[in-house]
Design an enzyme around this catalytic site. Structure first.
Site, mmCIF file in Angstrom:
data_model
loop_
_atom_site.group_PDB
_atom_site.id
_atom_site.type_symbol
_atom_site.label_atom_id
_atom_site.label_comp_id
_atom_site.label_asym_id
_atom_site.label_seq_id
_atom_site.Cartn_x
_atom_site.Cartn_y
_atom_site.Cartn_z
ATOM 1 N N CYS A 2 0.837 -1.189 0.000
ATOM 2 C CA CYS A 2 0.000 0.000 0.000
ATOM 3 C C CYS A 2 0.874 1.241 0.000
ATOM 4 C CB CYS A 2 -0.895 0.008 1.245
ATOM 5 S SG CYS A 2 -1.862 -1.504 1.450
ATOM 6 N N ASN A 71 1.958 -0.637 5.493
ATOM 7 C CA ASN A 71 2.379 -1.025 4.148
ATOM 8 C C ASN A 71 3.247 -2.251 4.288
ATOM 9 O OD1 ASN A 71 3.298 -1.142 1.474
ATOM 10 N ND2 ASN A 71 4.938 0.320 1.864
ATOM 11 N N ASP A 94 -3.354 -9.062 8.263
ATOM 12 C CA ASP A 94 -2.109 -9.227 9.009
ATOM 13 C C ASP A 94 -1.692 -7.917 9.667
ATOM 14 O OD1 ASP A 94 -1.772 -8.555 6.169
ATOM 15 O OD2 ASP A 94 0.354 -8.432 6.614
ATOM 16 N N GLY A 339 14.160 -12.779 -6.780
ATOM 17 C CA GLY A 339 15.388 -13.386 -6.256
ATOM 18 C C GLY A 339 16.314 -12.403 -5.574
#
Length: 510
Positions: A2, A71, A94, A339
């Protein structure tokens, strides 16, 4: 993922809303704001990942009444939720776990969270907390003028008059009006700062238990970061790191009857594009790619520099293909794994072995580069994806992977004529990829995707020798090349007055 903004001290909701509007690209699904008290305003733009229907922000606790905008992602939120006494949860988000943790235990408890995050919280009693994850995966900036303090996810959010005051909010810190800045954790845990002895001989075989534990900790991190209520894909360059992430993610989804979506980008016949195709075919992924031209890369260059808020040439070269890659992926998924971070943990860059042949010195350099990622590679990864409302996750920079990876003796990471870079990582995943991919030689993304060939010469041709000499002294250290000057001009025009020497990271070499 966000965009967040806040004002503390002198509340001016109109100024806050202006900041929020400039962060709209980070959260197209929803927006919200609240004036918490006569000293605090919070704002949020939402990209819905967890609890899509119910996770609207700002979030609020009942007693005490504390509001929060966040965020990022908290990967251990379910475990932390079980430790909170008597808290009433209104969502499955969360981020609400972070809210109740701060409300119940105070900012000192933030180090219990595992994930990538930036939080701004304010209470009706006048309390205020700003915090950022230890690695600095999620961005946060602030600017201070007497009693007026402003916070935002990106520098572009600040009003022009405030740009000269903008500073990086340091990773692993929280701030309150009473305590000031407090470090609660480092990117590299203290237990991993110690130098551990390596092999007696550089050619000695790596112990099997070391390889097994390396594999297990990385698989666990990737599996943990598959969290969410929306599809998760992978940026696949065909290099070792992204191919391993794709292999683990594909295995995770296959066990659940799903197929991994992968995305690649490059110029026609570029080495990354060809390797990514091979990896996706081997892993049976739903693979998409974007083949870009020189004209396309040059046309988006100004917007890329403005998006990443940097002018470092190495960063820009990799950001241009990354920007196109994110644009492609955002048409199909809301979250991607990358990665990022494997080279810094397992010593993948050539200069590590050229400049730091002693294992103790190599370990120290790995620590330094990991702690400097927040305004270099991680800034690029965040901005190019969020420019397209896409969340990027970096499982190699899970703090358990960092702690474990740096606990490994650096001597096992030293490369040589018959010891390719990252051999420990390659051997740990023997059998997961075809040999030609598992042992593919390291290439920078900006090189392997063809971006360096497209950009450098064309950009430098537009700046004369006299212009370069006249303008290179604007910064300390000086601007290092015509290419860097070209990118600096773009950023300076986009963010006039910004103190780039205080806010923009630069690699040691171009």
């Amino acid at each position: 993922m966000c965009g967040i903004a806040a004002k503390y001290g002198l509340v001016d909701p109109a100024a806050g809303e202006r900041m929020l509007e400039r962060l709209a690209h980070r959260g197209p699904d929803d927006t919200g704001s609240v004036t918490v008290s006569d000293s605090a305003w919070l704002g949020h733009t939402r990209l819905s990942i967890v609890d899509v229907e119910g996770g609207k922000q700002p979030l609020v606790s009942e007693e005490p009444e504390v509001w929060l905008v966040g965020n990022g992602e908290i990967y251990n939120h379910e475990d932390v939720r079980q430790t909170l006494d008597g808290q009433i949860f209104s969502t499955r988000s969360d981020n609400e776990v972070a809210l109740h943790l701060i409300a119940e235990r105070g900012p000192e408890a933030i180090d219990e969270l595992s994930g990538m995050y930036a939080f701004l919280a304010a209470g009706t009693d006048g309390q205020f907390v700003a915090a950022r994850d230890p690695v600095g995966i999620k961005p946060l900036y602030w600017a201070r003028r007497d009693r007026d303090i402003r916070f935002a996810s990106e520098m572009r959010a600040f009003d022009p008059a405030w740009l000269p005051l903008v500073e990086v909010f340091p990773p692993g810190h929280y701030w309150t009006p009473d305590t000031g800045l407090v470090r609660f954790e480092r990117a590299v845990p203290a237990s991993s700062l110690k130098r551990y002895p390596g092999p007696d001989s550089p050619d000695a075989p790596i112990p099997e238990d070391m390889l097994r534990e390396t594999r297990e900790v990385i698989v666990t991190a990737v599996d943990r970061q598959m969290m969410g209520d929306v599809p998760v894909g992978v940026f696949l360059s065909g290099g070792l790191d992204s191919s391993l992430v794709a292999a683990i993610a594909a295995d995770y989804l296959r066990a659940r009857g799903q197929r991994l979506q992968t995305f690649a980008v490059g110029t026609e016949h570029s080495s990354d594009l060809l390797a990514a195709r091979a990896a996706a075919e081997h892993l049976d992924c739903d693979h998409r790619e974007h083949v870009y031209t020189a004209d396309e890369a040059l046309s988006i260059l100004p917007e890329v520099v403005r998006s990443i808020e940097s002018f470092d040439p190495s960063l820009v070269r990799s950001a241009v293909p990354n920007y196109l890659l994110a644009e492609l992926a955002a048409e199909h998924v809301k979250v991607v794994l990358t990665g990022e971070g494997a080279d810094e943990i397992f010593a993948g860059y050539g200069y590590y072995h050229r400049d730091f042949p002693e294992e103790g010195d190599l370990h120290d350099e790995l620590v330094r580069t990991i702690e400097g990622l927040h305004n270099l590679n991680l800034q690029r990864a965040d901005r190019v994806t969020m420019a397209h409302s896409l969340e990027a996750r970096v499982p190699f920079l899970d703090r358990e992977v960092i702690a474990f990876g740096l606990h490994l003796p650096a001597g096992w990471k030293v490369s040589g004529p018959d010891r390719p870079e990252k051999r420990l990582l390659r051997q740990a995943f023997d059998g997961w990829l075809p040999e030609e991919l598992l042992w593919r030689k390291k290439e920078q993304f900006g090189t392997g995707s063809g971006a360096q060939d497209v950009l450098t010469e064309a950009v430098e041709a537009k700046i004369s020798d006299s212009e370069f000499e006249a303008e290179r002294g604007q910064l300390d250290p000086p601007i290092r090349s015509k290419e860097e000057l070209a990118y600096y001009r773009i950023l300076k025009h986009a963010l006039p007055g910004l103190r780039t020497e205080e806010t923009v990271g630069r690699f040691a070499t171009t």
